[in-house]
Design an enzyme around this catalytic site. Structure first.
Site, PDB file in Angstrom:
ATOM      1  N   SER A  27      -4.550   5.461   0.065  1.00 42.09           N
ATOM      2  CA  SER A  27      -4.045   6.422   1.186  1.00 42.09           C
ATOM      3  C   SER A  27      -5.103   7.358   1.630  1.00 42.09           C
ATOM      4  O   SER A  27      -4.843   7.746   2.735  1.00 42.09           O
ATOM      5  CB  SER A  27      -3.138   7.399   0.517  1.00 42.09           C
ATOM      6  OG  SER A  27      -3.899   8.240  -0.531  1.00 42.09           O
ATOM      7  N   SER A  67      -5.977   5.321  -4.469  1.00 45.46           N
ATOM      8  CA  SER A  67      -5.938   5.693  -3.318  1.00 45.46           C
ATOM      9  C   SER A  67      -7.655   6.100  -2.883  1.00 45.46           C
ATOM     10  O   SER A  67      -7.809   6.542  -1.472  1.00 45.46           O
ATOM     11  CB  SER A  67      -5.206   7.033  -2.982  1.00 45.46           C
ATOM     12  OG  SER A  67      -3.900   6.444  -2.671  1.00 45.46           O
ATOM     13  N   LYS A  83      -9.763  15.087   2.839  1.00 40.90           N
ATOM     14  CA  LYS A  83      -8.617  14.687   3.093  1.00 40.90           C
ATOM     15  C   LYS A  83      -7.453  15.831   3.248  1.00 40.90           C
ATOM     16  O   LYS A  83      -7.556  16.791   2.657  1.00 40.90           O
ATOM     17  CB  LYS A  83      -8.172  13.767   1.624  1.00 40.90           C
ATOM     18  CG  LYS A  83      -6.925  12.938   1.785  1.00 40.90           C
ATOM     19  CD  LYS A  83      -6.818  12.086   0.458  1.00 40.90           C
ATOM     20  CE  LYS A  83      -5.491  11.086   0.521  1.00 40.90           C
ATOM     21  NZ  LYS A  83      -5.020  10.454  -0.493  1.00 40.90           N
TER      22      LYS A  83
END
Lengths: 489, 485
Positions: free
Chosen positions: B151, B175, B76
């Site tokens: 997310s 997330s 990420k």
């Protein structure tokens, strides 16, 4: 010692005004690295050379508390006879400024590391206790430099993140003099403890000064103004003087005082409004989630307590007891740790009382003239003690001692050597003195007659002649005795 | 070995260690997949050259003793990576190249893995659909009109599309778990403090936690073992002995007590979610676990509490993005204040601004007690609910999300409905507990659905074991067709 009366008031038509002062002192913690990062805290480095990723708030950087700074705060708290809080919390104080990289300052808001304490001041009108409200740890900000370029501001982050102790007093101070003594006392305690070097030129010690006035006898405090960031005792005193008079004038004119933050303009010697209460920042304090609450073991506090050095108040008492000094002498000689160390070294080797007199007289005057302090005195404590002993034993007179002292300052030599090589030893042999005096008396028969006829002030003339002849080395006491004896006969 | 990328991380590791495939071949296979999957928009940055170099280096001198020997991984874009652009999905960091490596990614590399690229995410991890990213929305491999969750949407999308053998995300309110649930993958949010936060772009410091996203529970245990560990640079990091989750993975869960909290049966919950939950309970029961009804009475306050605490911390954490030292700086403005205003107006997207505003508001004097302080008190009550329950049960089973993946654009203009997607995941963050989202079934549209196992603090091993047993008996099969290539 005669006690003077406190008399700092401002007179107005409506009466006598009392000035009420509280200080928030920002003292830089003596530590090798910053409060939450490993960067150096050394003063004077080139801009932005002592800045870590944490100090400059790069993404993902996290603060880690520097244990030494915590210990220093605890030591200081103990030195202020204050309550040490086993539980304290670091909060974020949020505001935007170019030299505040995180966009918040890590400080302590509701739960400071140190609670209430007190400091004793020796004033000419007696001893006065000043309450300490709290002491907390916080980060310093960086420095904005506005005058390097006409259109830009430059930022130096060397200071960013350095540990400060904010020491908040109660509104117990009543005059610029008390502020002077208070700051010096705080500085002295911290220097004894080794927790802050107290160097005001380098910004290690500065204060926000809260000033209000009220008619003497009033119970209620007046509205206060805060004068931000004053960095010398002299400026603090000037700022208070100006601000208190400004407030009295307003009250005399029947006007109100607005609670506000003001700046002291050192060039114009006046305070100016910076922002009003309405414009005050909303700092949105909240506990810093990157840091756990600070929990201190009682044992750590006890250990630090045990390892504390002797502090000025205790040392003063001891000096009075042990060395037979009076309160004034003891006070002066403990005012700085280095002075007290010097004195103790001298006192061990010589007459304690005479050593104090000579230190506070000739030695301090000389250091003052030369702009030196005791730690770089040209006269070592050992040599100074020898000089004191030479006076005490009668080897040299006080007058000769002053000459020897001058030579010691210039050469750094040992006083014995100076006395020896310059033949400055006092003439204390009664036989030799008697011979010398007889010689003088026989040369001045007329004066002897006049003296005997009652003109007694001629005695001084004879003493002068003895001194002249002996090159100032005649033992004055002995000279007096022999002169009196021979003149009688 | 054309379909090596279909396999799980542990299978891939076996192939590497037995030299059935070289690290270079493996890396090339992923690069090919990534190049064919641009439509998904799951990558912000690729580091192919660097990855190929690292693969060759590994092949020349293979060290097969490591947990992640010779494996390329995409992560990420919230993790700072040394000399590789790190954006947090934001314009304000679109030119930011860190000079440092986050502790978690450093741990992965120490265990033999290397970087394949940086994965798209919601801006500053604020979002549940990966639609708030400055670099555009990410598409769920399950369907070209679906969000991948958020997310960590780039992470879930890339993993489900075989663009990385495993990945890591961060989970502040769901997330990791919600995107895992939306893509039929496994996602673990570890106990707060198990993985270091050092070098991760902060969203809400007291809630943020990095964790693995994988195809299987075994993979998840390997990744967790590699990435976790005490870090003295993070004051909230837990100082404890490292565990060997993968070695200790067991599928015997006989006698374990599984709590079923009644408060997670919310109004208007789709029937399919309820059915999925029933299915999960049955599987665990059949494996010898004991189901126990429990109550977590303050659950209904979790979402409002979260939406006070998280924005409050975010409003302060994001103050450092001011254009002064790094990142985007607006060229407009005549003084410092205008520079700030323009930089932050142009640099942040709407959702980030919304949360900064909420956070600033709840911390303001006069509102602090009513919002932030009260939220902190409720947070303690939520934590206590869990503590009380864990005296009676070993783990708690709930759905991961109240729905399957929704359509792109469906909730963009309705933040509250978007926030509601985190209703089952948020309480866990507030309590600092570990929770595992497992693929458990498909809804009638064929979209994946997940179940969540919540554990006691530091009890990751137990929920991994339950998940491992569950996985073997659930029969979930990913039915993603590679429509994009």
């Amino acid at each position: 010692m005669s006690k003077e009366k406190f008399d700092y008031f401002i007179n107005g038509e409506k009466g006598k005004y009392e000035v009420v002062i509280g200080l928030e002192v920002h003292a830089q913690v003596l530590s090798n690295s910053k409060l939450f990062s490993g960067s150096s805290t050394k003063f004077g480095a080139d801009p932005n050379k002592q800045v870590s990723l944490i100090d400059s708030a790069f993404p993902g950087m996290l603060p880690v508390i520097n244990e030494e700074c915590v210990k220093q705060a605890v030591r200081t708290g103990l030195g202020l006879n204050a309550k040490i809080n086993n539980y304290s919390v670091f909060d974020r104080k949020n505001y935007f400024y170019a030299d505040l990289p995180q966009g918040y300052q890590i400080s302590q808001y509701k739960n400071p590391i140190v609670g209430e304490g007190k400091v004793l001041l020796d004033m000419p009108y007696g001893s006065k206790e000043i309450g300490i409200e709290r002491l907390h740890l916080e980060q310093d900000a960086g420095k904005s430099i506005h005058d390097m370029d006409p259109s830009s501001t430059y930022v130096d982050l060397n200071r960013s993140g350095i540990a400060l102790m904010e020491i908040v007093s109660k509104p117990d101070l009543r005059s610029p003099d008390e502020v002077n003594v208070y700051i010096k006392k705080l500085r002295s305690i911290m220097r004894y403890l080794g927790t802050c070097d107290g160097n005001m030129q380098e910004g290690s010690l500065r204060a926000d000064v809260n000033v209000s006035v009220r008619l003497a006898g009033d119970k209620k405090f007046g509205t206060r103004c805060e004068i931000k960031n004053v960095n010398s005792i002299k400026f603090m005193q000037m700022a208070i003087e100006y601000e208190a008079n400004r407030q009295v004038e307003l009250l005399e004119e029947g006007k109100q005082i607005d609670q506000e933050t003001r700046l002291f303009d050192t060039k114009k010697n006046e305070t100016r409004s910076m922002r009003s209460k309405e414009d005050a920042h909303d700092y949105r304090y909240f506990p810093d989630p990157d840091l756990l609450p600070l929990k201190l073991e009682q044992k750590l506090i006890e250990d630090l307590k045990k390892s504390l050095p002797e502090l000025p108040d205790n040392k003063k008492e001891r000096f009075i007891q042990e060395y037979g000094l009076n309160s004034y002498e003891a006070n002066v000689l403990v005012s700085e740790k280095e002075i007290s160390d010097y004195y103790e070294e001298v006192a061990k080797l010589s007459d304690k009382k005479l050593a104090a007199t000579w230190m506070m007289g000739d030695l301090f005057a000389m250091l003052n003239n030369k702009g030196l302090n005791i730690s770089n005195s040209p006269i070592s404590a050992k040599n100074f003690a020898e000089l004191v002993q030479s006076i005490k034993s009668g080897e040299i007179s006080g007058r000769i001692a002053k000459e020897v002292f001058e030579i010691m300052v210039e050469s750094g030599d040992n006083p014995k050597k100076i006395i020896e090589s310059k033949g400055m030893k006092q003439q204390s042999d009664p036989k030799k003195l008697e011979k010398m005096i007889n010689e003088i008396l026989s040369k001045n028969k007329d004066k002897v007659d006049q003296y005997k006829a009652g003109k007694e002030k001629l005695f001084g003339f004879f003493v002068g002649q003895v001194m002249k002849l002996s090159g100032g080395k005649a033992n004055p006491q002995l000279t007096n005795e022999i002169l009196k004896k021979l003149l009688k006969g | 070995m054309s379909n090596i990328t279909n396999q799980s991380l542990s299978e891939i590791l076996k192939s590497i260690k037995s030299k059935k495939i070289s690290s270079l071949e493996l890396t090339q296979a992923y690069i090919k997949n990534i190049e064919n999957a641009k439509k998904l928009n799951s990558f912000v940055t690729t580091t192919f050259d660097q990855a190929l170099e690292n693969a060759k280096k590994f092949d020349n001198k293979p060290n097969n003793e490591q947990l992640l020997s010779g494996v390329p991984l995409a992560v990420k874009d919230l993790f700072c990576t040394e000399n590789v652009k790190t954006t947090a999905g934001s314009n304000i960091l679109n030119n930011f190249i860190p000079s440092y490596e986050s502790t978690v990614t450093k741990n992965l590399w120490k265990n033999g893995a290397f970087l394949l690229g940086k994965l798209n995410c919601d801006e500053f991890a604020m979002g549940s659909s990966n639609e708030t990213s400055f670099f555009g929305n990410v598409i769920n491999p399950v369907g070209d009109h679906l969000v991948p969750g958020g997310s960590s949407g780039g992470s879930s999308s890339a993993l489900a599309a075989d663009l990385t053998p495993a990945t890591i995300g961060t989970d502040t309110g769901g997330s990791i778990r919600q995107p895992a649930s939306f893509t039929g993958t496994v996602g673990l949010k570890p106990t707060y403090g198990l993985c270091s936060r050092w070098g991760i772009v902060a969203f809400a410091s007291s809630l943020d936690q990095a964790g693995p996203m994988t195809k299987t529970v075994n993979d998840c245990s390997i990744m967790l073992e590699a990435m976790s560990g005490f870090d003295e640079k993070d004051s909230t990091s837990i100082n404890k002995k490292k565990e060997t989750y993968s070695k200790n993975l067991k599928d015997n869960i006989k006698g374990l007590k599984i709590g079923i909290p009644k408060e997670y049966r919310v109004d208007n919950m789709p029937k399919e979610i309820d059915e999925l939950w029933e299915k999960g309970k049955k599987i665990l029961k059949d494996l010898g676990a004991q189901l126990i009804d429990i109550s977590l009475p303050h659950t209904k306050y979790a979402l409002p509490t979260y939406y006070i605490v998280a924005p409050a911390e975010a409003s302060s954490n994001l103050a450092r993005y001011d254009g002064v030292r790094y990142g985007y700086r607006s060229q407009k403005g005549k003084d410092l204040i205008e520079m700030y205003e323009n930089t932050r107006s142009e640099g942040f997207g709407d959702e980030v601004k919304r949360r900064i505003l909420i956070g600033t508001y709840v911390l303001s004097s006069g509102y602090y007690d009513a919002y932030y302080l009260k939220a902190q008190k409720v947070r303690q009550l939520i934590k206590k609910d869990f503590d009380d329950s864990f005296t009676k049960v070993d783990a708690i089973l709930t759905p991961s999300t109240p729905s399957s993946a929704f359509k792109i654009g469906e909730k963009t203009n309705d933040p509250v409905s978007m926030y509601l997607n985190d209703i089952f995941t948020v309480p866990v963050n507030l309590a600092g507990l570990p929770a595992l989202s497992l693929p458990a079934g498909l809804d009638k549209k064929g979209y994946p659905l997940g179940l969540q196992l919540i554990g006691k603090a530091l009890d990751e091993q137990k929920i991994l074991n339950i998940g491992y047993a569950f996985e073997k008996n659930c029969g979930y099969k990913n039915e993603i067709k590679k429509w994009w290539s």
